[in-house]
Scaffold this motif. Structure first.
Motif, PDB file in Angstrom:
ATOM      1  N   ASN A 217     -18.890  40.082  -0.111  1.00  0.00           N
ATOM      2  CA  ASN A 217     -19.488  39.579   1.114  1.00  0.00           C
ATOM      3  C   ASN A 217     -18.349  39.190   2.059  1.00  0.00           C
ATOM      4  OD1 ASN A 217     -20.539  37.479   3.017  1.00  0.00           O
ATOM      5  ND2 ASN A 217     -22.457  37.947   1.965  1.00  0.00           N
ATOM      6  N   PRO A 218     -18.259  39.810   3.238  1.00  0.00           N
ATOM      7  CA  PRO A 218     -17.123  39.536   4.134  1.00  0.00           C
ATOM      8  C   PRO A 218     -16.974  38.066   4.508  1.00  0.00           C
ATOM      9  CG  PRO A 218     -18.271  41.523   4.836  1.00  0.00           C
ATOM     10  CD  PRO A 218     -19.116  40.896   3.769  1.00  0.00           C
ATOM     11  N   THR A 219     -18.100  37.374   4.734  1.00  0.00           N
ATOM     12  CA  THR A 219     -18.018  35.966   5.121  1.00  0.00           C
ATOM     13  C   THR A 219     -17.483  35.130   3.979  1.00  0.00           C
ATOM     14  OG1 THR A 219     -19.931  36.328   6.545  1.00  0.00           O
ATOM     15  CG2 THR A 219     -19.289  34.055   6.155  1.00  0.00           C
ATOM     16  N   TRP A 220     -17.956  35.393   2.778  1.00  0.00           N
ATOM     17  CA  TRP A 220     -17.456  34.691   1.591  1.00  0.00           C
ATOM     18  C   TRP A 220     -15.959  34.911   1.420  1.00  0.00           C
ATOM     19  CZ3 TRP A 220     -16.181  37.140  -3.348  1.00  0.00           C
ATOM     20  CH2 TRP A 220     -15.871  36.205  -4.360  1.00  0.00           C
ATOM     21  N   MET A 221     -15.515  36.153   1.558  1.00  0.00           N
ATOM     22  CA  MET A 221     -14.102  36.451   1.376  1.00  0.00           C
ATOM     23  C   MET A 221     -13.242  35.750   2.419  1.00  0.00           C
ATOM     24  SD  MET A 221     -11.536  37.856  -0.137  1.00  0.00           S
ATOM     25  CE  MET A 221     -12.308  38.921  -1.345  1.00  0.00           C
TER      26      MET A 221
END
Length: 645
Positions: A217-221
């Motif tokens: 997940n881009p936001t998580w990363m």
């Protein structure tokens, strides 16, 4: 992901570890989260939007306000900042180990010299502050398996430019660290980043491309993983001895040697200020002096700092205190510029103005809770707690508004799930904005009666209708089972009063809670099913404090089946699926669905959160109010503070 547990103690409200990284419980050094029924059914202070009055800033859910910025004096000085008892920094290498992952090592100390690629929070708001981030937001491709990061044209203190090679060095160093031991990087979960990296390249001096084995997940990363990674100076640190040559760090064997050397240097606490390694920084400050006994330090401005800051910048001086009482006396005598208000001093907050201080407080972005043990077979508790109706009844018995008024002096806010109402998160689900299980002894009684229990107020309820059908107690609960079990609590303030209040209200519904006081470290090491399986029938409920959420507040590591931070073995296939979407799906709002589920499914008993209040002298201002707001999140940005006279 969430960070390590907090103990709820009085020192600076809660001594907490960083908000980045998974729950860490077990064999590590953790940094530390008889009353009648209380009245009150409303929420605590706070509005729904920021209010500006005569230039002063009032933040939703806050106590106090941030006055309009004063006129700069035009001169720099030394601004002192109170360090609570037990806050001696003992790790300087900005790859914090599990044992060294405290705010006093990371936010108050390391991040002043080496800020993360993606800086959070933005004031008190749990989001990325792009102006303080050393890199631009990642660009994603290959179905979220490839990220391209471009660094900003920042400078090192030696005049060299921060480059993509420095990012490559940082990631190679972290890979070497976790290969030697998973505990060498606090944000690491085995099997996840950086273990998922397949290759990296630097097509130019500002760009690095990272390929991974599976989507994230881009936001998580960005917010949870890269938000915990600073950029390190490859030219100055790529060596395995003080006077050795620069090594090719892309060779894993060399990277391992470099990490061993740097971590050994970080162990030498007494040399922090004299070791030339630690003088190459890209943050707003560099270290001038450090007392390895008291933890006191002085940092001076990095004249090559590329980020926003006050002009001129003052020195940043950490002043250690041996007790909260000594720190409060320093505030009363005006001998410290920035000071925290410990829990026991909250009633004296109104006096701060007459003492020449402003004050402002908000809860840390996290949660307090009573944990359930889903493995405790004593009195069939494992079968009882598996019933959602029982957990709903218990939540109806938690008088959050009354506890805020009685035990927090009104300086607290409700939390109905893993994401608290305040500070406002963009991921707050609608069902957690108001109480889905409002305090009501009668509602708790009605739920129990509707599911086959013979309710005896001020006595002990028993299962009268065993079975799994409608109106029956549920699977594994035989006739005559009693609602009587133990609750072990941390003796730190204000937990005893809270659990005593809960027990008093539960008694009115015929639920008998046998309370037993303990301490934070003993509880974490002994009442944790994963690390102490021999004790899994020794506790039904425990209240050690709470957790600090990461900015992207997934409960990965804490509430997924087998998560490394699991205490009482909660397990739910739907929860696992939602958490998996939060960390590997493409939807940035996936964590909202996850939080919504935990708000209604009640894997723990959610409690209110207390404010973390700070006071600062009225002749000190900041170029932006966020530089004051973030103090409530255990963060500080002294590069924005300035003198007004």
């Amino acid at each position: 992901m969430i960070s390590a547990p907090t103990d709820g103690g009085s020192s600076a409200r809660r001594e907490t570890t960083t908000r980045f990284g998974q729950v860490r419980i077990g064999g590590v050094a953790l940094a530390v989260a008889a009353l009648a029924a209380l009245g009150g059914t409303g929420t605590s202070h706070g509005s729904t939007s920021t209010v500006t009055t005569a230039g002063a800033i009032t933040v939703p859910g806050a106590v106090g306000s941030i006055p309009a910025a004063g006129t700069p004096s035009g001169t720099a000085g030394s601004i002192t900042y109170a360090l609570p008892p037990g806050s001696v920094a003992d790790w300087i290498l900005p790859i914090p180990t599990t044992a060294a992952n405290s705010v006093y090592n990371v936010f108050n100390f390391e991040s002043q010299m080496w800020p993360p690629m993606y800086y959070t929070p933005n004031g008190s708001t749990p989001t990325v502050d792009s102006s303080l981030s050393v890199a631009n937001a990642p660009v994603w491709s290959n179905r979220d398996k490839t990220m391209t990061i471009t660094v900003k044209p920042w400078k090192w203190s030696n005049g060299q430019t921060v480059t993509s090679k420095d990012v490559l060095f940082t990631l190679d160093l972290i890979k070497a660290a976790v290969k030697a031991s998973p505990a060498n990087w606090a944000s690491y979960t085995p099997g996840f980043f950086p273990s998922t990296i397949t290759s990296m390249s630097t097509p130019n001096a500002t760009t690095i491309v990272v390929h991974m084995t599976r989507p994230v997940n881009p936001t998580w990363m960005e917010e949870d993983i890269l938000g915990s990674i600073p950029i390190l100076p490859s030219a100055a640190w790529s060596k395995d001895s003080a006077h050795g040559p620069v090594l090719n760090f892309t060779n894993p064997a060399n990277a391992a040697k470099i990490y061993t050397f740097l971590s050994t240097q970080s162990d030498s606490v007494s040399t922090y200020a004299s070791n030339k390694l630690w003088q190459t920084v890209d943050g707003p400050y560099r270290l001038r002096s450090f007392n390895d006994v008291t933890g006191g330090f002085t940092m001076v401005p990095n004249t090559s700092y590329s980020g926003p800051h006050a002009n001129p910048m003052s020195n940043y001086v950490g002043v250690p205190f041996t007790s909260d009482a000594a720190e409060w006396n320093a505030i009363k005598s005006g001998s410290v510029d920035f000071g925290y208000v410990a829990e026991q001093d909250v009633p004296q907050i109104p006096a701060l103005t007459s003492l020449g201080y402003n004050y402002f407080g908000l809860p840390d972005f996290g949660d307090y809770f009573v944990d359930y043990n889903f493995k405790d077979k004593t009195g069939h508790f494992n079968s009882v707690v598996a019933q959602l109706y029982f957990r709903q009844a218990m939540q109806h018995l938690e008088n959050q508004a009354g506890q805020i008024k009685a035990f927090f002096g009104g300086d607290g806010d409700p939390a109905y799930g893993p994401i608290p109402v305040y500070p406002r998160s963009p991921f707050l689900p609608s069902n957690a904005a108001t109480n889905p299980y409002p305090f009501s002894v009668q509602d708790a009684i009605s739920l129990l009666k509707a599911h086959g229990w013979d309710v005896t107020p001020n006595g002990t309820d028993t299962c009268a209708q065993p079975g799994t059908g409608s109106g029956e107690c549920g699977a594994g609960i035989p006739a005559g089972t009693k609602l009587a079990f133990n609750l072990i609590y941390n003796v730190g303030t204000p937990i005893p009063q809270q659990v005593e209040d809960l027990a008093s209200d539960a008694r009115q519904a015929g639920i008998k809670l046998s309370l037993s006081g303990s301490n934070f470290n003993y509880m974490i090491f002994n009442y944790n099913d994963a690390t102490s399986p021999a004790n899994e029938n020794e506790w039904a409920m425990e209240d050690f404090g709470g957790e600090t959420n990461s900015i992207y507040p997934t409960q990965f590591g804490f509430l997924n089946t087998g998560g490394p931070g699991q205490l009482g073995d909660y397990s739910n296939p739907r929860a696992d699926a939602l958490i998996n979407q939060s960390i590997s799906g493409s939807n940035p709002a996936a964590v909202t669905k996850e939080a919504s589920f935990f708000t209604t499914q009640l894997p723990v008993l959610w409690q209110p959160v207390s404010d973390y209040v700070w006071a600062w002298k009225s002749d000190i201002s900041a170029t932006t109010p966020t530089a004051i707001e973030n103090l409530t999140q255990y963060d500080d940005t002294p590069q924005f503070w300035y003198l007004t006279n």
